[in-house]
Design an enzyme around this catalytic site. Sequence first.
Site, PDB file in Angstrom:
ATOM      1  N   HIS A 306      64.568 -30.819  39.478  1.00 46.58           N
ATOM      2  CA  HIS A 306      65.360 -31.483  38.441  1.00 46.58           C
ATOM      3  C   HIS A 306      64.492 -31.666  37.203  1.00 46.58           C
ATOM      4  O   HIS A 306      63.293 -31.894  37.298  1.00 46.58           O
ATOM      5  CB  HIS A 306      65.823 -32.863  38.946  1.00 46.58           C
ATOM      6  CG  HIS A 306      66.972 -33.424  38.185  1.00 46.58           C
ATOM      7  ND1 HIS A 306      66.821 -34.078  37.000  1.00 46.58           N
ATOM      8  CD2 HIS A 306      68.298 -33.381  38.427  1.00 46.58           C
ATOM      9  CE1 HIS A 306      68.006 -34.447  36.541  1.00 46.58           C
ATOM     10  NE2 HIS A 306      68.926 -34.037  37.393  1.00 46.58           N
ATOM     11  N   ASP A 364      73.069 -31.911  44.208  1.00 48.87           N
ATOM     12  CA  ASP A 364      73.833 -30.733  44.655  1.00 48.87           C
ATOM     13  C   ASP A 364      73.445 -30.240  46.038  1.00 48.87           C
ATOM     14  O   ASP A 364      74.093 -29.362  46.582  1.00 48.87           O
ATOM     15  CB  ASP A 364      73.630 -29.603  43.637  1.00 48.87           C
ATOM     16  CG  ASP A 364      74.204 -29.986  42.291  1.00 48.87           C
ATOM     17  OD1 ASP A 364      73.435 -30.029  41.310  1.00 48.87           O
ATOM     18  OD2 ASP A 364      75.402 -30.313  42.238  1.00 48.87           O
TER      19      ASP A 364
HETATM   20  C1  SDX Z   1      72.155 -30.865  37.973  1.00 45.91           C
HETATM   21  O1  SDX Z   1      70.118 -32.777  33.947  1.00 45.91           O
HETATM   22  C2  SDX Z   1      70.827 -33.353  34.819  1.00 45.91           C
HETATM   23  O2  SDX Z   1      70.878 -34.559  34.877  1.00 45.91           O
HETATM   24  C3  SDX Z   1      71.639 -32.428  35.700  1.00 45.91           C
HETATM   25  C4  SDX Z   1      72.392 -33.083  36.854  1.00 45.91           C
HETATM   26  C5  SDX Z   1      73.511 -33.959  36.335  1.00 45.91           C
HETATM   27  O3  SDX Z   1      73.936 -34.849  37.089  1.00 45.91           O
HETATM   28  O4  SDX Z   1      74.037 -33.684  35.241  1.00 45.91           O
HETATM   29  O5  SDX Z   1      71.507 -33.875  37.624  1.00 45.91           O
HETATM   30  C6  SDX Z   1      73.037 -32.037  37.741  1.00 45.91           C
HETATM   31  O6  SDX Z   1      72.246 -29.921  37.245  1.00 45.91           O
HETATM   32  C7  SDX Z   1      71.108 -30.933  39.061  1.00 45.91           C
HETATM   33  C8  SDX Z   1      70.196 -29.653  39.097  1.00 45.91           C
HETATM   34  C9  SDX Z   1      70.948 -28.562  39.865  1.00 45.91           C
HETATM   35  N1  SDX Z   1      70.240 -27.284  39.792  1.00 45.91           N
HETATM   36  C10 SDX Z   1      69.650 -26.728  40.864  1.00 45.91           C
HETATM   37  O7  SDX Z   1      69.555 -27.285  41.965  1.00 45.91           O
HETATM   38  C11 SDX Z   1      69.134 -25.314  40.620  1.00 45.91           C
HETATM   39  C12 SDX Z   1      67.710 -25.173  41.198  1.00 45.91           C
HETATM   40  N2  SDX Z   1      66.820 -26.013  40.365  1.00 45.91           N
HETATM   41  C13 SDX Z   1      66.118 -25.323  39.292  1.00 45.91           C
HETATM   42  O8  SDX Z   1      66.779 -24.257  38.688  1.00 45.91           O
HETATM   43  C14 SDX Z   1      65.397 -26.300  38.356  1.00 45.91           C
HETATM   44  O9  SDX Z   1      64.738 -27.197  39.150  1.00 45.91           O
HETATM   45  C15 SDX Z   1      66.195 -27.051  37.306  1.00 45.91           C
HETATM   46  C16 SDX Z   1      67.000 -26.144  36.455  1.00 45.91           C
HETATM   47  C17 SDX Z   1      67.101 -28.050  37.950  1.00 45.91           C
HETATM   48  C18 SDX Z   1      65.187 -27.800  36.425  1.00 45.91           C
HETATM   49  O10 SDX Z   1      64.529 -26.848  35.693  1.00 45.91           O
HETATM   50  P1  SDX Z   1      63.298 -27.246  34.707  1.00 45.91           P
HETATM   51  O11 SDX Z   1      63.193 -28.696  34.514  1.00 45.91           O
HETATM   52  O12 SDX Z   1      63.416 -26.385  33.504  1.00 45.91           O
HETATM   53  O13 SDX Z   1      62.067 -26.876  35.573  1.00 45.91           O
HETATM   54  P2  SDX Z   1      61.434 -25.441  35.593  1.00 45.91           P
HETATM   55  O14 SDX Z   1      62.515 -24.423  35.765  1.00 45.91           O
HETATM   56  O15 SDX Z   1      60.537 -25.301  34.414  1.00 45.91           O
HETATM   57  O16 SDX Z   1      60.591 -25.506  36.940  1.00 45.91           O
HETATM   58  C19 SDX Z   1      59.300 -26.083  36.915  1.00 45.91           C
HETATM   59  C20 SDX Z   1      58.546 -25.277  37.973  1.00 45.91           C
HETATM   60  C21 SDX Z   1      58.647 -23.769  37.758  1.00 45.91           C
HETATM   61  O17 SDX Z   1      57.470 -23.187  38.276  1.00 45.91           O
HETATM   62  P3  SDX Z   1      56.291 -22.790  37.195  1.00 45.91           P
HETATM   63  O18 SDX Z   1      56.927 -21.843  36.165  1.00 45.91           O
HETATM   64  O19 SDX Z   1      55.830 -24.087  36.588  1.00 45.91           O
HETATM   65  O20 SDX Z   1      55.240 -22.103  38.052  1.00 45.91           O
HETATM   66  O21 SDX Z   1      59.142 -25.538  39.269  1.00 45.91           O
HETATM   67  C22 SDX Z   1      59.683 -24.317  39.791  1.00 45.91           C
HETATM   68  C23 SDX Z   1      59.808 -23.342  38.641  1.00 45.91           C
HETATM   69  O22 SDX Z   1      59.650 -22.011  39.094  1.00 45.91           O
HETATM   70  N3  SDX Z   1      60.983 -24.651  40.336  1.00 45.91           N
HETATM   71  C24 SDX Z   1      61.468 -24.189  41.494  1.00 45.91           C
HETATM   72  C25 SDX Z   1      62.724 -24.800  41.633  1.00 45.91           C
HETATM   73  N4  SDX Z   1      62.976 -25.578  40.575  1.00 45.91           N
HETATM   74  C26 SDX Z   1      61.896 -25.484  39.771  1.00 45.91           C
HETATM   75  N5  SDX Z   1      60.961 -23.348  42.424  1.00 45.91           N
HETATM   76  C27 SDX Z   1      61.751 -23.096  43.500  1.00 45.91           C
HETATM   77  N6  SDX Z   1      62.973 -23.642  43.706  1.00 45.91           N
HETATM   78  C28 SDX Z   1      63.493 -24.504  42.802  1.00 45.91           C
HETATM   79  N7  SDX Z   1      64.684 -25.044  43.009  1.00 45.91           N
END
Ligand code: SDX
Length: 430
Positions: A306, A364
Amino acid sequence: MADKKATLSIGKESWEFPIYGSTLGPEVVDISSLYTRSGRFTYDPGFTSTASCDSDITYIDGDVGILLHRGYPIEQLAEHGDFLETCYLLLYGELPNKAQKADFDYRVTHHTMLHEQMSRFFTGFRRDAHPMAIMVGVVGALSAFYHDSTDISDPHQRMVASLRMIAKMPTIAAMAYKYHIGQPFVYPKNDLDYAANFLRMCFAVPCEEYKPEPVLARAMDRIFILHADHEQNASTSTVRLAGSSGANPFACTAAGIACLWGPAHGGANEAALNMLQEIGTPDRIPEFIERAKDKDDPFRLMGFGHRVYKNYDPRAKIMQKTTHEVLAELGNRGDPLLDVAMELEKIALTDEYFIEKKLYPNIDFYSGITLKALGFPTTMFTVLFSLARTVGWIAQWKEMIEDPKQRIGRPRQLYNGEVQRDYVPLTKRG
Ligand code: SDX
């Protein structure tokens, strides 16, 4: 008012900017005059360090895992309240007293019907259209039918549009589902509460009466509460930006639905369940954990991570409890997907990669299992999220419209394109 100042120095020049304090969470540096005074922009793609507005509605402490709506913890609202009470709180800032709640419930209940002409909209879609595509289209079309509540400068029309949105989303969502499965639409019934009415509109058929199980209706209502609002997330920011141009609330809500559909945002509940089904059995979990850690593999653990929560999403904890209640009520405790989810969570929370990146289950992760148990297909999961989040979008839109500082949102950019050059006639191009 600012009582502290921040100084930015570049070379021999420096500029002071006011710092505003908050009741909770980080203070902010007001850099709105930076460009006019220094000729420079700030740069923050993804807005990781940018406050787009000031708001009194929802506070999240991502490090501790706290979520407050107008100061009330989500755990207490989910435990003791109902969704319409949460709607009132988000919209008006206080919990309603008995008379206010009865009046609000009555007004929402008596706005649940949709203009009969709108049912023809659905027949334009293919039956296998994704219900979110239908939601974007039909909700956007509401402004064609309810133009008597689109003048955003009129507080009365803003109130009517807000009630209409909250009241009609369950009816539209149920119609999208019924159309998708080829069954006739079911009209709302005023003697049912909000969640029970929605379940009946989804699952009743003309040939027999459908009486929603109280435990399931309560679970549905609690799921709505958990999804109601969440500060300046992507879809809420979309609604605020659309609203800043003066667009009507129906059009702004349609924009929010479109943004929520993405798998990185509200679409994650559908993607998370599909992922659990793809994993299939607990013994395949290590293979998927490795894929999630592999930089060359686009796979991510859906329902994990998140932007704000760097601790357990408090909603996910309540969601997990609700999942167990629903499965117990339905007698399919042994849902293999729940076993996979619980095992996946256990393994991920002890894995160095997830610990280092502070990746925890979010709202989720468990919602899909519960919604599937309630009888919804995965394509309906994000529709339910948009149904519940409509009150959050509308409350944030209302706060923005009523903010005297409000102006059209118009970000700038760091331009790295071509410098000016002259046109080359076609005959002279290589
Ligand atoms: C919702 O914003 C809100 O409040 C949203 C929400 C709401 O109520 O409105 O809470 C609802 O959208 C919840 C989130 C649902 N999405 C997912 O579950 C999809 C999987 N999660 C990721 O795509 C990600 O964690 C996000 C999109 C939720 C957050 O992305 P960020 O903050 O941009 O973080 P990032 O993508 O920069 O990740 C940081 C690191 C990365 O690695 P590095 O590049 O630093 O090496 O963490 C890794 C990412 O690769 N990473 C994951 C991961 N999520 C982040 N690695 C594996 N699996 C994951 N799920």
